[in-house]
Design a protein around this motif. Structure first.
Motif, PDB file in Angstrom:
ATOM      1  N   CYS A  33      39.959  36.150  42.195  1.00 20.02           N
ATOM      2  CA  CYS A  33      40.693  37.410  41.056  1.00 20.02           C
ATOM      3  C   CYS A  33      40.964  36.892  40.131  1.00 20.02           C
ATOM      4  O   CYS A  33      41.839  35.622  40.170  1.00 20.02           O
ATOM      5  CB  CYS A  33      41.394  38.089  41.670  1.00 20.02           C
ATOM      6  SG  CYS A  33      42.163  39.354  40.010  1.00 20.02           S
ATOM      7  N   PRO A  34      40.365  36.391  38.956  1.00 23.24           N
ATOM      8  CA  PRO A  34      40.556  35.598  37.788  1.00 23.24           C
ATOM      9  C   PRO A  34      41.906  36.452  37.447  1.00 23.24           C
ATOM     10  O   PRO A  34      42.336  35.240  37.116  1.00 23.24           O
ATOM     11  CB  PRO A  34      39.657  36.030  37.108  1.00 23.24           C
ATOM     12  CG  PRO A  34      38.337  36.844  37.506  1.00 23.24           C
ATOM     13  CD  PRO A  34      38.967  37.528  38.653  1.00 23.24           C
ATOM     14  N   MET A  35      42.619  37.220  37.939  1.00 19.15           N
ATOM     15  CA  MET A  35      44.193  37.782  36.969  1.00 19.15           C
ATOM     16  C   MET A  35      45.392  37.515  37.822  1.00 19.15           C
ATOM     17  O   MET A  35      46.111  36.831  37.136  1.00 19.15           O
ATOM     18  CB  MET A  35      44.081  38.889  37.783  1.00 19.15           C
ATOM     19  CG  MET A  35      42.881  40.291  36.511  1.00 19.15           C
ATOM     20  SD  MET A  35      42.894  39.659  35.016  1.00 19.15           S
ATOM     21  CE  MET A  35      44.807  39.744  34.454  1.00 19.15           C
ATOM     22  N   LEU A  40      47.571  41.950  43.396  1.00 17.04           N
ATOM     23  CA  LEU A  40      45.601  43.081  43.114  1.00 17.04           C
ATOM     24  C   LEU A  40      44.813  41.468  43.702  1.00 17.04           C
ATOM     25  O   LEU A  40      45.218  40.274  43.711  1.00 17.04           O
ATOM     26  CB  LEU A  40      45.451  41.943  41.397  1.00 17.04           C
ATOM     27  CG  LEU A  40      44.696  43.108  40.864  1.00 17.04           C
ATOM     28  CD1 LEU A  40      44.823  44.216  40.908  1.00 17.04           C
ATOM     29  CD2 LEU A  40      44.477  43.324  39.425  1.00 17.04           C
ATOM     30  N   PRO A  41      43.836  42.060  44.798  1.00 19.24           N
ATOM     31  CA  PRO A  41      43.936  43.632  44.669  1.00 19.24           C
ATOM     32  C   PRO A  41      44.517  43.828  46.184  1.00 19.24           C
ATOM     33  O   PRO A  41      44.901  45.070  46.788  1.00 19.24           O
ATOM     34  CB  PRO A  41      42.721  44.500  44.654  1.00 19.24           C
ATOM     35  CG  PRO A  41      41.163  42.761  45.708  1.00 19.24           C
ATOM     36  CD  PRO A  41      42.822  41.264  44.809  1.00 19.24           C
ATOM     37  N   CYS A  66      42.771  45.246  35.923  1.00 18.73           N
ATOM     38  CA  CYS A  66      41.570  45.126  37.465  1.00 18.73           C
ATOM     39  C   CYS A  66      40.640  44.616  35.934  1.00 18.73           C
ATOM     40  O   CYS A  66      40.383  46.044  35.301  1.00 18.73           O
ATOM     41  CB  CYS A  66      41.782  45.979  38.659  1.00 18.73           C
ATOM     42  SG  CYS A  66      39.932  45.849  38.786  1.00 18.73           S
ATOM     43  N   LEU A  67      40.054  43.890  35.831  1.00 22.49           N
ATOM     44  CA  LEU A  67      38.544  43.403  34.789  1.00 22.49           C
ATOM     45  C   LEU A  67      37.655  44.532  36.063  1.00 22.49           C
ATOM     46  O   LEU A  67      36.870  44.495  35.181  1.00 22.49           O
ATOM     47  CB  LEU A  67      38.701  41.803  35.057  1.00 22.49           C
ATOM     48  CG  LEU A  67      39.630  41.233  34.514  1.00 22.49           C
ATOM     49  CD1 LEU A  67      39.479  39.946  34.957  1.00 22.49           C
ATOM     50  CD2 LEU A  67      39.248  41.517  32.664  1.00 22.49           C
ATOM     51  N   LEU A  68      37.542  45.132  37.185  1.00 19.98           N
ATOM     52  CA  LEU A  68      36.725  46.125  37.687  1.00 19.98           C
ATOM     53  C   LEU A  68      34.926  44.757  37.402  1.00 19.98           C
ATOM     54  O   LEU A  68      34.244  44.960  37.405  1.00 19.98           O
ATOM     55  CB  LEU A  68      35.829  46.892  37.024  1.00 19.98           C
ATOM     56  CG  LEU A  68      36.718  48.001  36.839  1.00 19.98           C
ATOM     57  CD1 LEU A  68      36.233  48.802  36.035  1.00 19.98           C
ATOM     58  CD2 LEU A  68      37.507  48.376  38.015  1.00 19.98           C
ATOM     59  N   CYS A  69      35.587  43.399  37.409  1.00 17.73           N
ATOM     60  CA  CYS A  69      35.078  42.358  37.453  1.00 17.73           C
ATOM     61  C   CYS A  69      33.922  42.087  38.807  1.00 17.73           C
ATOM     62  O   CYS A  69      32.984  42.197  39.130  1.00 17.73           O
ATOM     63  CB  CYS A  69      34.936  41.108  37.574  1.00 17.73           C
ATOM     64  SG  CYS A  69      36.359  40.360  38.412  1.00 17.73           S
ATOM     65  N   GLY A  70      34.178  41.926  39.929  1.00 14.96           N
ATOM     66  CA  GLY A  70      33.559  42.592  40.896  1.00 14.96           C
ATOM     67  C   GLY A  70      34.082  41.096  42.109  1.00 14.96           C
ATOM     68  O   GLY A  70      33.318  40.820  42.566  1.00 14.96           O
ATOM     69  N   MET A  71      34.684  39.758  41.207  1.00 14.08           N
ATOM     70  CA  MET A  71      34.682  38.566  42.185  1.00 14.08           C
ATOM     71  C   MET A  71      35.046  38.317  43.325  1.00 14.08           C
ATOM     72  O   MET A  71      34.425  38.610  43.931  1.00 14.08           O
ATOM     73  CB  MET A  71      35.519  37.824  41.077  1.00 14.08           C
ATOM     74  CG  MET A  71      35.594  36.377  41.504  1.00 14.08           C
ATOM     75  SD  MET A  71      33.872  35.585  41.612  1.00 14.08           S
ATOM     76  CE  MET A  71      34.831  34.255  40.659  1.00 14.08           C
ATOM     77  N   CYS A  72      35.858  39.802  43.594  1.00  8.26           N
ATOM     78  CA  CYS A  72      36.930  40.287  44.700  1.00  8.26           C
ATOM     79  C   CYS A  72      35.708  40.384  45.723  1.00  8.26           C
ATOM     80  O   CYS A  72      35.444  39.863  46.726  1.00  8.26           O
ATOM     81  CB  CYS A  72      37.444  41.162  44.248  1.00  8.26           C
ATOM     82  SG  CYS A  72      37.137  42.212  43.450  1.00  8.26           S
TER      83      CYS A  72
HETATM   84  S1  SF4 Z   1      37.291  43.511  39.973  1.00  7.36           S
HETATM   85 FE1  SF4 Z   1      38.327  42.509  41.591  1.00  7.36          FE
HETATM   86  S2  SF4 Z   1      38.221  40.751  40.750  1.00  7.36           S
HETATM   87 FE2  SF4 Z   1      37.853  41.181  39.259  1.00  7.36          FE
HETATM   88  S3  SF4 Z   1      39.785  41.470  38.181  1.00  7.36           S
HETATM   89 FE3  SF4 Z   1      39.726  43.154  39.659  1.00  7.36          FE
HETATM   90  S4  SF4 Z   1      41.331  43.086  41.781  1.00  7.36           S
HETATM   91 FE4  SF4 Z   1      40.189  41.128  40.134  1.00  7.36          FE
END
Ligand code: SF4
Ligand SMILES: Cc1cc2nc3c(=O)[nH]c(=O)nc-3n(C[C@H](O)[C@H](O)[C@H](O)COP(=O)(O)OP(=O)(O)OC[C@H]3O[C@@H](n4cnc5c(N)ncnc54)[C@H](O)[C@@H]3O)c2cc1C
Ligand code: SF4
Ligand code: SF4
Ligand code: SF4
Lengths: 101, 320, 583
Positions: A33-35, A40-41, A66-72
């Motif tokens: 996760c970039p954060m 998280l999460p 959360c960026l909802l970026c989906g990397m996770c």
């Molecule tokens: S979507 Fe996942 S990886 Fe992206 S910021 Fe949120 S928890 Fe972190």
């Protein structure tokens, strides 16, 4: 000592949207996760699953961070749809804490 | 003290409910880019901007103000702000601060996209002043009630104009329309495609070979949710562009931090800084395909490296 | 010295295993001139077909009447060479085995000269023993085509049906008024949904129809005599009646007892703390939402491993160290039953599973997966810090640490705390007194060999199966019941058994019946008989194992084990020190 709340646990259970039950707590999501927040999460989801409503409330800003970026979820071996679950939590807080819908 | 999440979300939701956009803008601002393009009003296939490119200069100006507020006692007044906002469109005033050159910049990108589609022989119209924001931000923040109502409004608009296919220009609108709407609007069956997909499918040939190298930044939503990964590479590759890929690319792309701009500006900037470092390591001439990525990374680059939208490069290569 | 014998001695190289340290040629040479030895040879591999054939030819050509093989452990090849002797028409009990590998070469790799010397001594002793061998014959016993099955749980019922299908007459004895055992009280059973009561009803219908099965309920075994193939058993029936049965074998399927927690162990005795069995029955009996004591059940905490996998401590002096095998499966399966109920009623029930390790092995794993992905929360606990159950202001509360939250302590308010209690051996004093089946250190009936002889006991003709032998799921209980059926069938369908003749023998002249041997024998093989006026000990051939604890306790040296007679042992000692004496 944090108390388990039936209400949150039941809300999570009844929701089609929250589904982190396949999670095996490997921690990959948190690692990528970039954060870079400890909670998280994965840990956040555990709070939710176990029903620790107070803990969830304490961490509201992480939920909205959360960026909802989906990397996770891209890297989750259990294919948990993490951003969708975060969205569910926001919805739950919006409705139950912020009176927003 | 960070920005008060509850009040900001309240303002966004109120705006969407009352004014049909999270940051309502004048029609003049949202449609100016299309001037002189002779796009027909409406039609079966339309280009749908979702106001994203147009919003960037406004958000940029506003975020500047907001991040000044972050960690100041004024944040306590935000509740009052939300109260006032119900009667006066507070965000409108912020819009007035938007820079004129920045606005012209983003309008050009939209125009490039429309011209590329025309060149590819795509027959499409535009909804001009009737076009609405997609509701993306409200969807992301989980304000589902407001979002559902809004999605229904947009769907009704499509129905009214007989729209069956929508060409989007940014990943957030693409994702919201293509993936979120069907879950919120019964029987939503409008076909949604990003212009990058449409161009790649059209077989459009470049008019010149560019002897350039650029560093590609994938958008999270495009790459991971919407499967738009190869199309931009194909379009650039055909034109002889050499691509530098950062370690985190394609489906493993790293977020630009943009989605946090409205609630946690400082965190947003931290993430953007991390990403720009990764991109700089891979090469120069950073190219984005999302207006949010563009503005965020540009700011983070602080002039140390060029950051541009892919539409500019495509316009050059494909002769528009 | 006894009359002269014609003995062949064969010393093995074992391809170097022996010959690298023991000079086998020297050993063969050393005994060649022994007055009783006719042939003394070496072989590279004595067990090879070629070597065996050569030996057979020599036995016949030289009319040998005794054989000494000095090679590996008799555990490996005793039966090989007994078979070889038989093929050469030499009585197989006149062959003597010397273990030159495990007992000599392998343990004296640092001293070749010494090893060779010891090898010579050992072979001399073997020859001395062989000189005193007499031809013996196996004890053949005719078996009765009838079986007693004790305990009509699912294991016993299943065994009875299959034995009867083989054409054997079966007497099925159940202590309770009803057959079925615990399966009657476990509600719907996993992994594939089946009511325990249905399983029992189906088996009972087949038993009732089967002409080869006689079922007696409220009946108990109170006496047994006789031996493998031919037991006489007395059974007490209700109303002080009794029954005498003559059977060839006995299958014991007396099952288990659920563990009863200590007072206060995981809140035991507090209202709302119940065993899994009761919860299963609640589920079986409800057709709507779960209600306990008039209150709807919304939160249930399950605690696993209760009474299983314990370690010794002050509060637990006799721990059940084993895993009860069925409880992880049964509890995760219960989770899925609750999920189904939730779907049916629309009323969510939060489940907290406090486990130590989830042991849903093999094909049971999908149950855990299903329970977990269906929304049951699993929290792992460490035996050093078990969950604490208490009642605070009328609210049942479980406190536990969550490893997945870095050991954060949680407080779960529960309407019910369900304990997955393990399996304990049944109290069965009368039966144990009668059958004398050895017990393992856990208290369950002990098999001869867990891997290779899992349903046989030290008592020939008595088999064990199901949970009487140790914790098992229903499927495993049935599998072991059918294994016992196969062993029983194998024994009785042939019509006879051959037993080793290397057993105890009483010298009636020396014996004065002091009863010491009777006390020493763990198999109940000694009886008192009268010979004319005299009372002496008598060995029941079919029950004696030749183990010999009777021999040293006899004050008059009146009892001996054939094959290990005193004169043989003395001769062996004398022979093995011959070289020393010569010096
Ligand atoms: S979507 Fe996942 S990886 Fe992206 S910021 Fe949120 S928890 Fe972190
Ligand atoms: C709460 C619970 C839930 C379970 N759930 C499952 C499940 O979901 N799936 C699964 O596969 N397994 C389950 N099991 C395990 C399963 O019940 C057992 O494996 C099975 O019932 C064992 O059968 P048995 O015949 O070996 O023993 P028992 O059921 O104990 O039967 C032994 C019988 O012998 C009789 N008996 C005892 N002593 C004598 C005597 N001296 N003379 C005459 N009769 C005697 C007893 O009265 C009894 O009828 C569960 C067990 C429990 C406790
Ligand atoms: S990567 Fe997936 S399985 Fe692993 S902890 Fe995160 S959500 Fe759970
Ligand atoms: S008989 Fe035993 S010692 Fe001889 S070769 Fe065979 S295994 Fe080895
Ligand atoms: S089967 Fe599971 S609950 Fe039962 S004793 Fe073994 S580990 Fe514990």
């Amino acid at each position: 000592m944090p108390k388990v709340s039936s209400k949150l646990a039941a809300a999570v259970k009844c929701s089609e949207e929250f589904n982190a039950d396949a999670c095996m707590h490997c921690g990959t999501c948190t690692a990528v996760c970039p954060m870079g927040y400890e909670i998280l999460p994965r840990k956040l989801f555990r709070y939710v699953q176990v029903g620790l409503e107070d803990k969830v409330k304490e961490n509201i800003s992480s939920i909205y961070s959360c960026l909802l970026c989906g990397m996770c979820s891209e890297n989750c071996p259990a294919e948990v749809n993490i951003p969708e679950n975060i969205r569910f939590l926001r919805k739950y807080i919006n409705e139950n804490e912020f009176n927003l819908s | 003290m960070p920005l008060p999440t509850k009040d900001i979300l309240g303002i966004l939701a109120d705006n969407l409910n009352q004014r049909k956009s999270v940051l309502p803008m004048s029609e003049a601002k949202t449609t100016r880019w299309a001037k002189g393009l002779d796009l027909p009003m409406g039609g079966k296939t339309i280009i749908y901007t979702g106001h994203m490119y147009q919003l960037i200069p406004v958000i940029d100006a506003m975020a500047g103000q907001m991040s000044k507020l972050e960690d100041t006692p004024i944040t306590k007044m935000m509740g009052l702000g939300r109260f006032a906002n119900k009667f006066v469109n507070m965000t409108f005033f912020m819009g007035l601060l938007a820079s004129k050159t920045e606005q012209a910049d983003y309008d050009r990108m939209l125009r490039n996209i429309a011209l590329l589609l025309k060149k590819a022989g795509v027959d499409f119209g535009y909804l001009y002043g009737e076009e609405m924001y997609s509701g993306a931000l409200v969807y992301d923040e989980g304000i589902d009630g407001s979002f559902a109502k809004h999605a229904q409004r947009v769907c009704d608009l499509f129905k009214k104009h007989g729209v069956t296919k929508v060409i989007t220009v940014d990943p957030h609108t693409t994702h919201t329309l293509r993936t979120a709407y069907p879950q919120f609007v019964d029987g939503f069956d409008v076909e949604v495609k990003s212009y990058l997909e449409v161009l790649a499918e059209s077989g459009l040939e470049p008019t010149q070979q560019l002897d350039e190298a650029l560093t590609l930044h994938d958008s999270c939503l495009y790459a991971r949710q919407e499967g738009v990964v190869d199309q931009p590479r194909e379009l650039l590759g055909k034109a002889g562009v050499k691509m530098n890929e950062p370690d985190l690319c394609r489906k493993n792309t790293h977020c630009c931090g943009g989605p946090l701009e409205s609630l946690f500006p400082a965190e947003s900037h931290r993430i953007a800084g991390n990403r720009i470092d990764q991109l700089k390591e891979a090469g120069e001439n950073i190219t984005t395909m999302c207006p949010i990525c563009l503005v965020g990374l540009r700011k983070a680059a602080k002039g140390t490296v060029q950051v541009n939208d892919i539409s500019d490069t495509l316009a050059k290569a494909y002769g528009v | 010295m006894a009359q002269k014998r014609r003995i062949g001695v064969y010393v093995c190289y074992c391809g170097g295993n022996i010959s690298d340290y023991v000079n086998v040629e020297e050993v063969a040479e050393a005994v060649r001139n022994d007055p009783n030895v006719i042939v003394s040879k070496t072989h590279m591999f004595t067990c090879s077909d070629a070597a065996q054939q050569e030996i057979i030819d020599e036995i016949q050509a030289e009319k040998l009447d005794g054989l000494v093989i000095a090679s590996c452990s008799p555990k490996l090849h005793m039966f090989t060479f007994r078979g070889m002797s038989k093929r050469a028409d030499l009585n197989q009990y006149q062959y003597v085995h010397v273990n030159l590998r495990e007992q000599c070469s392998w343990v004296h790799t640092n001293d070749k000269t010494g090893a060779t010397k010891k090898g010579i001594s050992m072979v001399r002793a073997g020859i001395a023993k062989c000189v005193l061998t007499v031809p013996l014959n196996a004890i053949r016993i005719e078996t009765k085509p009838r079986v007693l099955v004790v305990g009509a749980g699912v294991s016993g019922m299943r065994a009875a049906i299959s034995l009867a299908d083989m054409g054997l007459a079966v007497f099925l004895i159940e202590r309770e008024a009803e057959v079925g055992g615990w399966a009657l009280q476990t509600g719907k059973m996993g992994p594939e949904a089946q009511e325990g009561t249905d399983v029992v009803a189906k088996l009972l219908a087949r038993i009732n129809q089967h002409e080869n099965i006689m079922l007696h309920t409220q009946a108990e075994v109170i006496g047994k005599s006789g031996n493998i193939g031919d037991f006489n058993v007395s059974v007490r029936l209700p109303g002080d009646e009794s029954l005498s049965l003559n059977v060839g074998a006995i299958v014991v399927t007396t099952g288990f007892e659920p563990y009863t927690p200590e007072p206060d162990e995981f809140g035991w005795n507090a209202p709302g703390v119940i065993p899994l069995k009761d919860f299963r029955q609640m589920l079986a009996e409800t057709d709507g939402s779960l209600v306990y004591n008039g209150k709807p059940v919304r939160d249930v905490a399950f605690i696993y491993c209760v009474g299983s996998r314990q370690s010794k401590s002050e509060s637990c002096t006799e721990p059940n160290t084993y895993c009860s095998r069925y409880c992880c499966m049964a509890t995760t399966y219960t989770a899925t039953l609750l999920h189904d109920l939730e779907k049916k009623t629309g009323q969510p029930v939060n489940q907290y599973h406090l486990y130590r390790d989830v042991r849903t092995y093999g094909a049971l794993e999908p149950l855990y997966e299903k329970a977990r992905t269906g929304g049951a929360i699993f929290l792992r606990w460490d035996p050093s810090d078990p969950p604490k159950v208490s009642t605070e202001a009328g609210q049942l509360t479980v406190k536990a640490k969550d490893h997945l939250l870095d050991g954060e302590e949680l407080e779960i308010g529960a309407d019910l705390v369900v304990l997955a209690t393990g399996m304990r051996p049944r109290e069965n004093a009368t039966l144990n007194d009668v059958l004398k089946i050895p017990e393992s250190k856990d208290g369950f009936y002990n098999e001869i060999h867990l891997k290779l002889r899992p349903v046989e006991t030290m008592i020939d003709g008595v088999f064990i199966a199901g949970t009487a032998q140790g914790p098992k799921t229903l499927a495993e209980s049935v599998a072991s019941a059918l294994a016992a059926v196969a062993k029983t069938g194998g024994l009785l369908m042939k019509g006879y058994v051959d037993l080793e003749p290397l057993i105890a023998k009483v010298d009636p002249d020396k014996c004065i019946w002091c009863g010491e041997c009777l006390k020493a024998c763990p198999y109940g093989a000694i009886e008192k008989i009268n010979v004319g006026e005299k009372e002496i000990a008598f060995v029941i051939e079919s029950m004696c194992k030749g183990a010999g604890p009777c021999v040293p306790v006899c004050p008059h040296d009146a009892i001996e084990i054939e094959g290990f007679r005193d004169d043989q042992i003395v001769a062996m000692i004398d022979a093995s020190i011959k070289e020393l004496e010569e010096k």
